[in-house]
Design a protein around this motif. Sequence first.
Motif, PDB file in Angstrom:
ATOM      1  N   HIS A   1      -4.020  37.028  16.104  1.00 43.46           N
ATOM      2  CA  HIS A   1      -3.705  36.732  14.711  1.00 43.46           C
ATOM      3  C   HIS A   1      -4.915  36.138  13.991  1.00 43.46           C
ATOM      4  N   LYS A   2      -5.667  35.271  14.667  1.00 44.70           N
ATOM      5  CA  LYS A   2      -6.865  34.687  14.081  1.00 44.70           C
ATOM      6  C   LYS A   2      -8.105  35.550  14.312  1.00 44.70           C
ATOM      7  N   MET A   3      -7.965  36.591  15.138  1.00 47.20           N
ATOM      8  CA  MET A   3      -9.101  37.439  15.517  1.00 47.20           C
ATOM      9  C   MET A   3     -10.249  36.570  16.039  1.00 47.20           C
ATOM     10  N   MET A   4      -9.927  35.782  17.049  1.00 46.29           N
ATOM     11  CA  MET A   4     -10.904  34.846  17.583  1.00 46.29           C
ATOM     12  C   MET A   4     -10.577  34.551  19.044  1.00 46.29           C
ATOM     13  N   VAL A   5     -11.620  34.499  19.873  1.00 46.07           N
ATOM     14  CA  VAL A   5     -11.383  34.087  21.251  1.00 46.07           C
ATOM     15  C   VAL A   5     -11.156  32.583  21.265  1.00 46.07           C
ATOM     16  N   THR A   6     -10.425  32.122  22.276  1.00 41.06           N
ATOM     17  CA  THR A   6     -10.124  30.702  22.377  1.00 41.06           C
ATOM     18  C   THR A   6     -10.664  30.168  23.696  1.00 41.06           C
ATOM     19  N   GLY A   7     -11.116  28.929  23.672  1.00 38.11           N
ATOM     20  CA  GLY A   7     -11.641  28.315  24.872  1.00 38.11           C
ATOM     21  C   GLY A   7     -12.985  28.921  25.265  1.00 38.11           C
TER      22      GLY A   7
ATOM     23  N   ASN B   1      -4.322  54.720   9.535  1.00 36.75           N
ATOM     24  CA  ASN B   1      -5.527  55.499   9.868  1.00 36.75           C
ATOM     25  C   ASN B   1      -6.770  54.984   9.154  1.00 36.75           C
ATOM     26  N   LYS B   2      -6.627  53.859   8.439  1.00 39.58           N
ATOM     27  CA  LYS B   2      -7.739  53.324   7.663  1.00 39.58           C
ATOM     28  C   LYS B   2      -8.313  52.070   8.317  1.00 39.58           C
ATOM     29  N   GLN B   3      -9.598  51.869   8.084  1.00 37.16           N
ATOM     30  CA  GLN B   3     -10.260  50.688   8.612  1.00 37.16           C
ATOM     31  C   GLN B   3      -9.984  49.503   7.700  1.00 37.16           C
ATOM     32  N   GLN B   4      -9.356  48.471   8.272  1.00 35.30           N
ATOM     33  CA  GLN B   4      -9.035  47.279   7.493  1.00 35.30           C
ATOM     34  C   GLN B   4     -10.205  46.310   7.439  1.00 35.30           C
ATOM     35  N   LYS B   5     -10.878  46.156   8.576  1.00 33.70           N
ATOM     36  CA  LYS B   5     -12.000  45.221   8.649  1.00 33.70           C
ATOM     37  C   LYS B   5     -12.801  45.528   9.900  1.00 33.70           C
ATOM     38  N   SER B   6     -14.054  45.072   9.912  1.00 34.20           N
ATOM     39  CA  SER B   6     -14.876  45.222  11.111  1.00 34.20           C
ATOM     40  C   SER B   6     -15.560  43.898  11.416  1.00 34.20           C
ATOM     41  N   TYR B   7     -15.815  43.673  12.698  1.00 33.77           N
ATOM     42  CA  TYR B   7     -16.462  42.453  13.157  1.00 33.77           C
ATOM     43  C   TYR B   7     -17.540  42.810  14.177  1.00 33.77           C
ATOM     44  N   LYS B   8     -18.446  41.888  14.388  1.00 30.73           N
ATOM     45  CA  LYS B   8     -19.306  41.901  15.549  1.00 30.73           C
ATOM     46  C   LYS B   8     -18.643  41.024  16.614  1.00 30.73           C
ATOM     47  N   LEU B   9     -18.962  41.263  17.880  1.00 27.37           N
ATOM     48  CA  LEU B   9     -18.352  40.451  18.928  1.00 27.37           C
ATOM     49  C   LEU B   9     -18.644  38.969  18.725  1.00 27.37           C
ATOM     50  N   LYS B  10     -19.834  38.665  18.225  1.00 22.01           N
ATOM     51  CA  LYS B  10     -20.163  37.256  18.000  1.00 22.01           C
ATOM     52  C   LYS B  10     -19.306  36.655  16.880  1.00 22.01           C
ATOM     53  N   ASP B  11     -18.807  37.510  15.952  1.00 25.77           N
ATOM     54  CA  ASP B  11     -17.968  37.020  14.861  1.00 25.77           C
ATOM     55  C   ASP B  11     -16.620  36.523  15.367  1.00 25.77           C
ATOM     56  N   ILE B  12     -16.169  37.030  16.516  1.00 29.70           N
ATOM     57  CA  ILE B  12     -14.878  36.595  17.047  1.00 29.70           C
ATOM     58  C   ILE B  12     -15.069  35.547  18.145  1.00 29.70           C
TER      59      ILE B  12
END
Length: 560
Positions: free
Chosen positions: A430-436, A384-395
């Motif tokens: 796993h990398k929290m990143m879009v590919t291609g 129930n806890k926030q581990q991390k936050s990103y902006k869409l551009k960060d991924i």
Amino acid sequence: MKNKFLKSTVILNLTLILKISCVPISDYKEVIEYLQNFDYLTQDDRTSLNYKIDNKEDVKNDKRLKRALENLQINGNIPITGKYDKSTAMLIDTPRCGVSDKNIIGKRHKRYTLMSSKWPSTTITYRFDHKNKAPFVDEQVNIRRRLREAFNVWEKDTIMKFIEIEEGTADIMISFEHPKHTQIDPYVFGTQTLGHAFQPGKNIGGDAHFNERIKWDFNVQYASKPEDGKISFFAVALHELGHSLGLGHTRDTEAVMYEFYSRSTSTLAEDDIRGMQHIYGVPPNRKYTPDQKVKDEEEMPVWRKDPILPDKCNTSYDAISLIDGEIIGFRRKYMFSSTKNATEIRTRWQGLPLNLKSVDAVFQTSDRRVLFFIGQDLYVMNGNKQQKSYKLKDIGMDDSIKKIDAIFRNSLNKQVYIFFDNSYYKFDEHKMMVTGTKSRITKAFRDVFDIDTGFTSKDGKTYFIKNEYSYEFDNENWYLRRMKPELTANLFMDCNLPTENIIDRFSVNDDYIDDENEFIPEAPNCQDNPEIPCNDPGSGSVKRSYTVTLFIIVGSSFFV
């Protein structure tokens, strides 16, 4: 005349509301329709309340209806009871402008409201185009006089100047139209509609149309009383031209722009003047500024916003996701499932923002973290806890992307996809990143477009949701089974809503379901679909074998 079809233009219908007197419970749909038309109820509220009526349930004491009636009574300056009483029936029966009341609901003070555009010049041209329409051909002299008088009223206390022209295209074109004048604009007059006007702008912007079926009084001047059974054209024109100049409605009952059409006036109220001067400036002879507070401005009741929980069997979906083996639906700041009614999302995930209003997409990763996509933000929840936050551009997503529509895993190739607008990304959870790079959705996901959300259920089937319907996506043949939609509430929320022969929500209206003869498209190949590897013909494609029989005819004989 100008091309009149602009979907983005705000239209203002000046409407006489159908009379509603004593309303038995079976006829409450008319009251609910009125309240929804003017934004006192949402579409979800209306659907849910009508469902109660259809099932013979009481709606008179429903909190949503009570709140809506209270807000209507506040705006109408009648006793606030929250009930459909005699005063409220009379208010609903009052002729009024058909535009939504959303911009004045909840205002603390009486004050003008503005629309979203203004004229770039303070000198405006107008033209009445009678179009040789009977019975108004003989009245055009009086019509033009009343229009000039109405423009004179708006001109007197402002810096605006209005010039009539007799030929060509003016800034404000004025005409009488048939109720179904769809060749000019997409809006049809109801039987009680007096007319409508458009906010300032190009093409249809600023134009005013009046219903030719109304019994108009063209002789009445300024605030004089019209002939019995007729409507004062001057009074209606005065109000409509306010919209043509960029003013919205006000809660000041003495103002020309007051929403309920109950009296005629030949002068602008202070509220009307201040609104116009706020838009276009103050004449040199005026001693106050547009932002000066009116001293006797009274406090108005605030629009109550008691929380109304969505009905899981009668709602649309912002998102839907499989989390810990349970399918959870999300609507506004609430969540629900087949075994649980709506509760606030933050009761389970306290680490989400305190001001959470809604979510765009939700996804559980293989390591059981839950991803919440909210606008351009991504929140990673561990428990129930926030581990991390990103902006869409960060991924790795483009800066221009404001939100996503869906995130899901294809159960066959195990790839996670993110949908937004008409494009998609592959996503590494796993990398929290879009590919291609981003690709067009319809290139790989045939027939999928304009969705609300999507997810993969516990049986590995992928569904895309549009309004209240779910459409299964064939993960093997890569196409949407668009001819077999199912009600999402019945499919996933253990509801038992009646079904019907549902038309194809993703195609044309004459495309109906055919359960026995569903068209299954040819299996895709790697040249057509970027998600099918060319070096693995068994991945995502179906192998087909064919037997070819050759017939050779020689004279009167043939050989196989």
